[in-house]
Motif scaffolding. Structure first.
Motif: not given
Ligand SMILES: Cc1ncc(C[n+]2csc(CCOP(=O)(O)OP(=O)(O)O)c2C)c(N)n1
Lengths: 554, 100
Positions: A146-147, A152, A301-303
């Motif tokens: 899942r991860i 991303r 990806d917010a970062a």
């Protein structure tokens, strides 16, 4: 049912849809290999070096978009895997790495082949685990997939002590295989602001990165560009998102982009950035990149939003979903004047591909290979001049067509990645363009390719040199060529033949074009060897530290 | 990493992290700061409630890269939430006595 940890692991991989894994066994992982041997659904590909195994898995993941699995034993097996995992992290490739560890009771005693796999994998993975109890596998393995695949994508690493693999466990049924975490909701207000910027822009450019490919949004991005009349550039990782021969395509931007591409970007009043991260090789000197452009940045990806360039509008979301929401708010616009200006730039500053007609020159060889293939072919590269020449000259027309090590730039990527691609897509022809330096980094995988009978064509552009280093020294270090050229020629023909691989040597061929055509038409693995001129350069080039508009050569 | 025993000056921020309580989580958090060359001035970690979660308090400089650090922290699987406090949470001042 009563299972060992190893048997449970096999079943969890099977139900996750895994059919091929690559790796190398060793003491602590043998219980798992013992269980794997009994699997009817999973085929194990024996790599010749764990890094090769890692890149084989990457090849599978890059063409399928699904997490692929690589295996290694403890200690040196795990450390050998590290480079391939770091490479996957920088290029956002979903991998599930499984390594064995010394038995739990011996952890921390400097036992034979013990390394702190958990510790060394932290900085190169999205997430990692040291499994402490066999029951934890029920949760960890589905979570690993899942991860790796959600948001991303990226690599994850599961380190399993030997006693966890041999421990018994009684379960009623397997847990469900994991599903991807849904993407975040798209912010309506930001969408409205983005649409307003696009509708008001006069000289907008669409900028596509690897996220467009990872997010299966290539078709949507192309349709969006057509609707809004957006000239479109791609990063190295984004190549193939829009066909290069599309009238709106500006090709690749950045360090080795065409002059017209970088000049067009400099005139942009708006950049619409999809799934890209403003990498320094793409944007050059950040402060001088598209100085007059407003920026809409869309990424899962917010970062990444604001990391390098502060966007005027930032939208966190799945690229395809965002485009679907944005498109109805954006006016159709032919943008005749801007597109006319683009045509003018293309005419005045075209991408020069000298020697294109000579099959035994760098560009000529790439074009000749392209001429023998259709867009179904998969192209892998190694790292160096040949990689950039391929990026410039190969007509990429499809997402997931190009497999290249973009972020980490790892020599040795190409051959095993090509093997993985061919394993995942046996119906396609896979070409690996390599340099002699890069090929030597994972040359042992020629053996794997022959053993597996994969349909790969390794095109070796042999300049008897670390060509890209040679180029840098020639241009920027006073022509002091040091530790770049190989002093004696390597007989790659005999090496390949030693591995049992068929060889087509263009150097020795009376008709090299016919020889190349024959190689491409022959099924199964082969090496195509061609000597090229060490003094050829990748041009144009943005010198290190310069702005993208300050290109030299070409 | 270094524990500063001067007062919480302006320009410093306290981050409050709620994290999964297992042996690797401190490595993840500290490694992230080290890797991105962002200094942590002070750190404090204790399990909370039933021991399933831990709270980590970090004392960091409020420089222009802090939002990026917070964004990266929020991406860590084991980090459940990140809060940001100013002088209103004098966590580190209250520990002063242990560092004299
Ligand atoms: C593993 C690794 N080591 C070193 C480098 C630095 N490097 C970048 S390109 C290059 C030379 C590549 O030579 P070759 O594969 O022969 O390709 P060419 O440039 O000649 O086309 C080197 C040494 C790298 N990218 N990867």
């Amino acid at each position: 049912m009563q299972l060992t940890g190893a048997e449970l692991l096999v079943q969890l991989l099977e139900q996750q849809g895994i059919t091929t894994v690559a790796g190398i066994p060793g003491g602590p992982i043998l219980p798992f290999y013992h269980a794997l041997a009994a699997s009817k659904r999973i085929r194990h590909v024996l790599a010749r070096h764990e890094q090769g195994g890692g890149f084989i898995a990457q090849g599978m993941a890059r063409v399928s978009g699904r997490a692929a699995v690589c295996l290694a034993s403890s200690g040196p097996g795990a450390t050998n895997l590290l480079t391939a995992v770091a490479d996957a992290k920088l290029d956002s490739i979903p991998l599930v790495c499984i390594t064995a560890q010394v038995p739990s009771a011996m952890i921390g005693t400097d036992a034979f082949q013990e390394v702190d796999t958990y510790g060394i994998s932290i900085p190169v993975t999205k997430h990692n685990w040291l499994v402490r109890d066999v029951r934890d596998l029920l949760e960890i393995i589905p979570a690993a997939f899942r991860i790796a695949e959600s948001g991303r994508p990226g690599p994850v690493w599961v380190d399993i002590p030997k006693d966890v693999l041999t421990a018994g466990i009684e379960i009623a049924q397997l847990p469900l295989p994991s599903m991807r975490t849904p993407a975040p909701q798209v912010d309506d207000e930001q969408l409205a602001r983005a649409a307003a910027l696009i509708n008001a822009a006069r000289t907008p450019v669409l900028y596509l990165g690897g996220g467009v490919i990872a997010g299966d949004a290539a078709g949507a991005a192309t349709a969006f560009a057509e609707q809004a009349g957006l000239p479109t550039t791609m990063t190295l990782m984004g190549l193939g998102a829009m066909p290069v021969d599309h009238p709106l395509s500006l090709g690749m931007l950045g360090m080795h982009g065409a002059r017209y591409t970088n000049y067009a970007l400099a005139e942009a009043d708006l950049l619409i950035v999809l799934g890209a991260r403003f990498d320094d090789r793409a944007i050059g000197k950040a402060a001088e990149f598209c100085p007059d452009a407003a920026v809409i940045h869309i990424d899962i990806d917010a970062a990444e939003l604001g990391k390098i360039r502060r966007p005027d509008v930032a939208i966190q979301g799945d690229v395809a979903t965002v485009l679907a929401c944005l498109a109805p708010r954006v006016q159709a616009n032919p943008r005749a004047r801007w597109l006319e200006r683009i045509r003018e730039l293309k005419q005045q500053h075209p991408l020069a591909l000298p020697g294109s007609e000579d099959v035994r020159s760098h560009y000529g060889l790439i074009r000749a290979v392209a001429g023998l293939l259709d867009e179904g072919a998969i192209i892998a590269t190694d790292v160096g001049q040949h990689q950039m020449w391929v990026a410039q000259a190969y007509p990429f027309r499809r997402a997931r067509q190009l497999l290249t090590s973009g972020g980490l730039g790892t020599m040795g990527f190409g051959l095993p990645a090509a093997i993985g691609a061919a394993l995942a897509e046996p119906g396609r022809t896979v070409v690996c363009f390599s340099g002699d330096g890069s090929l030597k980094m994972n040359i042992q995988e020629l053996d794997t390719a022959v053993e597996e009978g994969v349909n790969i064509k390794v095109v070796l552009m042999n300049n008897q040199s670390l060509g890209l280093v040679h180029q840098q020294q020639d241009l920027f270090y006073g022509q002091r060529i040091f530790a770049a050229d190989y002093r004696r020629p390597t007989d790659f023909v005999r090496i390949a033949e030693g591995f049992g691989m068929q060889v087509f040597d263009l150097d020795a061929a009376a008709d090299p074009r016919a020889c190349l055509a024959q190689a491409m038409a022959t099924r199964g693995p082969c090496l195509i060897h061609c000597s090229i001129d060490v003094n050829q350069k990748v041009f144009p080039m943005v010198p290190p530290g310069a702005a993208n508009t300050e290109m030299i050569g070409g | 990493m270094r524990m500063e025993n001067d007062d919480l000056k302006p320009g410093k921020v306290v981050l409050e992290l709620t994290v999964a309580n297992h042996p690797g989580v401190m490595s993840h958090v500290c490694g992230l700061f080290a890797r991105r060359a962002f200094n942590v001035e002070g750190i404090l970690c204790m399990p909370t409630g039933d021991g399933d979660e831990s709270r980590i308090w970090l004392l960091v400089l409020d420089d222009s890269r802090l939002p990026q650090m917070v964004a990266q922290l929020e991406k860590l699987e084991d980090v459940r939430s990140v809060g940001r406090h100013g002088a209103d949470r004098p966590v580190f001042e209250r520990l002063q006595a242990f560092f004299e």
